[in-house]
Motif scaffolding. Sequence first.
Motif, short mmCIF file in Angstrom:
data_model
loop_
_atom_site.label_atom_id
_atom_site.label_comp_id
_atom_site.label_asym_id
_atom_site.label_seq_id
_atom_site.Cartn_x
_atom_site.Cartn_y
_atom_site.Cartn_z
N GLN A 46 0.78 -1.13 0.01
CA GLN A 46 -0.15 -0.03 0.05
C GLN A 46 0.75 1.27 -0.08
OE1 GLN A 46 -3.41 -0.10 -0.47
NE2 GLN A 46 -2.93 -1.93 -0.98
N MET A 47 2.24 1.26 0.81
CA MET A 47 2.83 2.37 0.72
C MET A 47 3.62 2.80 -0.60
SD MET A 47 5.66 3.70 3.35
CE MET A 47 6.53 5.38 2.86
N VAL A 48 3.88 1.59 -1.12
CA VAL A 48 4.47 1.75 -2.59
C VAL A 48 3.67 2.24 -3.40
CG1 VAL A 48 5.95 0.49 -4.35
CG2 VAL A 48 6.51 -0.04 -1.91
N LEU A 49 2.39 1.56 -3.61
CA LEU A 49 1.36 2.07 -4.41
C LEU A 49 1.24 3.73 -4.23
CD1 LEU A 49 -1.00 -0.66 -4.21
CD2 LEU A 49 0.16 -0.14 -6.30
N ALA A 50 1.19 4.20 -2.96
CA ALA A 50 0.87 5.56 -2.67
C ALA A 50 1.85 6.44 -3.19
CB ALA A 50 0.50 5.79 -1.27
N ALA A 51 3.22 5.88 -2.89
CA ALA A 51 4.38 6.58 -3.36
C ALA A 51 4.64 6.82 -5.01
CB ALA A 51 5.55 5.83 -2.85
N THR A 52 4.27 5.55 -5.57
CA THR A 52 4.37 5.79 -7.03
C THR A 52 3.19 6.59 -7.76
OG1 THR A 52 3.00 3.61 -7.26
CG2 THR A 52 5.52 3.62 -7.34
N GLU A 53 1.99 6.68 -7.07
CA GLU A 53 0.88 7.64 -7.64
C GLU A 53 1.44 8.91 -7.10
OE1 GLU A 53 -3.96 8.49 -7.02
OE2 GLU A 53 -2.92 6.78 -6.10
N GLN A 54 2.15 9.23 -6.04
CA GLN A 54 2.45 10.58 -5.85
C GLN A 54 3.60 10.99 -6.82
OE1 GLN A 54 5.22 11.47 -2.49
NE2 GLN A 54 3.91 13.13 -1.94
N ALA A 55 4.24 9.90 -7.22
CA ALA A 55 5.53 10.16 -8.04
C ALA A 55 4.97 10.60 -9.36
CB ALA A 55 6.51 9.06 -7.93
N GLY A 159 11.94 2.91 -11.12
CA GLY A 159 12.97 3.36 -10.37
C GLY A 159 12.46 3.75 -8.90
N VAL A 160 11.09 4.40 -8.62
CA VAL A 160 10.37 4.89 -7.38
C VAL A 160 10.30 3.27 -6.61
CG1 VAL A 160 8.74 5.52 -6.31
CG2 VAL A 160 9.80 6.81 -8.09
N ALA A 161 9.72 2.52 -7.14
CA ALA A 161 9.15 1.26 -6.75
C ALA A 161 10.40 0.26 -6.31
CB ALA A 161 8.29 0.46 -7.61
N SER A 162 11.51 0.32 -7.29
CA SER A 162 12.59 -0.86 -6.99
C SER A 162 13.27 -0.07 -5.75
CB SER A 162 13.43 -0.85 -8.37
OG SER A 162 13.93 0.44 -8.70
N MET A 163 13.40 1.32 -5.60
CA MET A 163 14.23 1.94 -4.73
C MET A 163 13.66 1.55 -3.26
SD MET A 163 14.08 5.93 -3.52
CE MET A 163 14.93 6.36 -4.96
N MET A 164 12.43 1.28 -3.14
CA MET A 164 11.63 1.52 -1.90
C MET A 164 11.49 -0.23 -1.78
SD MET A 164 8.27 4.03 -2.20
CE MET A 164 7.99 3.80 -0.47
N LEU A 165 11.39 -1.12 -2.76
CA LEU A 165 11.48 -2.47 -2.23
C LEU A 165 12.80 -2.91 -1.73
CD1 LEU A 165 8.71 -3.53 -4.94
CD2 LEU A 165 8.32 -3.49 -2.49
N ASN A 166 13.86 -2.35 -2.55
CA ASN A 166 15.11 -2.99 -2.17
C ASN A 166 15.61 -2.58 -0.70
OD1 ASN A 166 16.00 -4.15 -4.64
ND2 ASN A 166 16.71 -2.29 -5.64
N ALA A 167 15.13 -1.14 -0.47
CA ALA A 167 15.24 -0.90 0.95
C ALA A 167 14.61 -1.79 2.04
CB ALA A 167 14.74 0.64 1.00
#
Length: 229
Positions: A46-55, A159-167
């Motif tokens: 849910q956070m990654v989805l929110a972050a990619t929508e904002q991005a 890039g946004v999603a992979s950054m967060m998921l790698n973290a």
Amino acid sequence: MRSVTGLLYVLQFADSALPVGAFSFSNGLESAIQQGVVRDPASLKQMVLAATEQAATLDGGALLVAHRAVLAADMQGLVAVDRAVYLRKLNEEMRTMTVRMGRKLGELGAHVLDTPLLADWVRAIKSGASPGTFPVGLALVTGALGVEARDAFAAHQYGVASMMLNAALRLMRVSYFDTQAILLEVNATAEDLYQRVRADTIDDIRAFAPLLDILAATHVRAHVRMFMN
């Protein structure tokens, strides 16, 4: 149709190993985990989805505007969208992330590509005339390589999603199976996001995700930090 070379350019600049410092940032995820907002694969998704929508609505829209300016060789337009992106970052950590990655990408691009517009942008950053945000840098590099705006947008969202998921793999109990399943779902939203912002102008780029901004702000004062944000 996209050429093989064009596809490889997209893969190169969407790669999380691209040396622009993405590995140093978590896009607010570290603070979300510390505060208990993210605690399992479901809440991570849910956070990654929110972050990619904002991005998409802020950096992604700015990337598309900047890409059009690159094709028009409009340096004034590039500086304008660069400033607009920077001013729409509401907290210190997100501003730090975008300019550190953007300036690194600008330096990398200027080294591997012989394009006057990119060289002018790097000089504008050094003089303080342009902030040097990441989406504008990505537009300059992909535009110079002949990568279409749609593909550049895809590279940015990935890039946004992979950054967060790698973290996430370093911050919480989550497996590679979990993160890849999440990435697959997040990637499936990219086309709809692109259609939403593809015709945006500089006045349309925006972001509204108060919780993400609050988490990034609290991270500045965190006692223990693995990531820069």
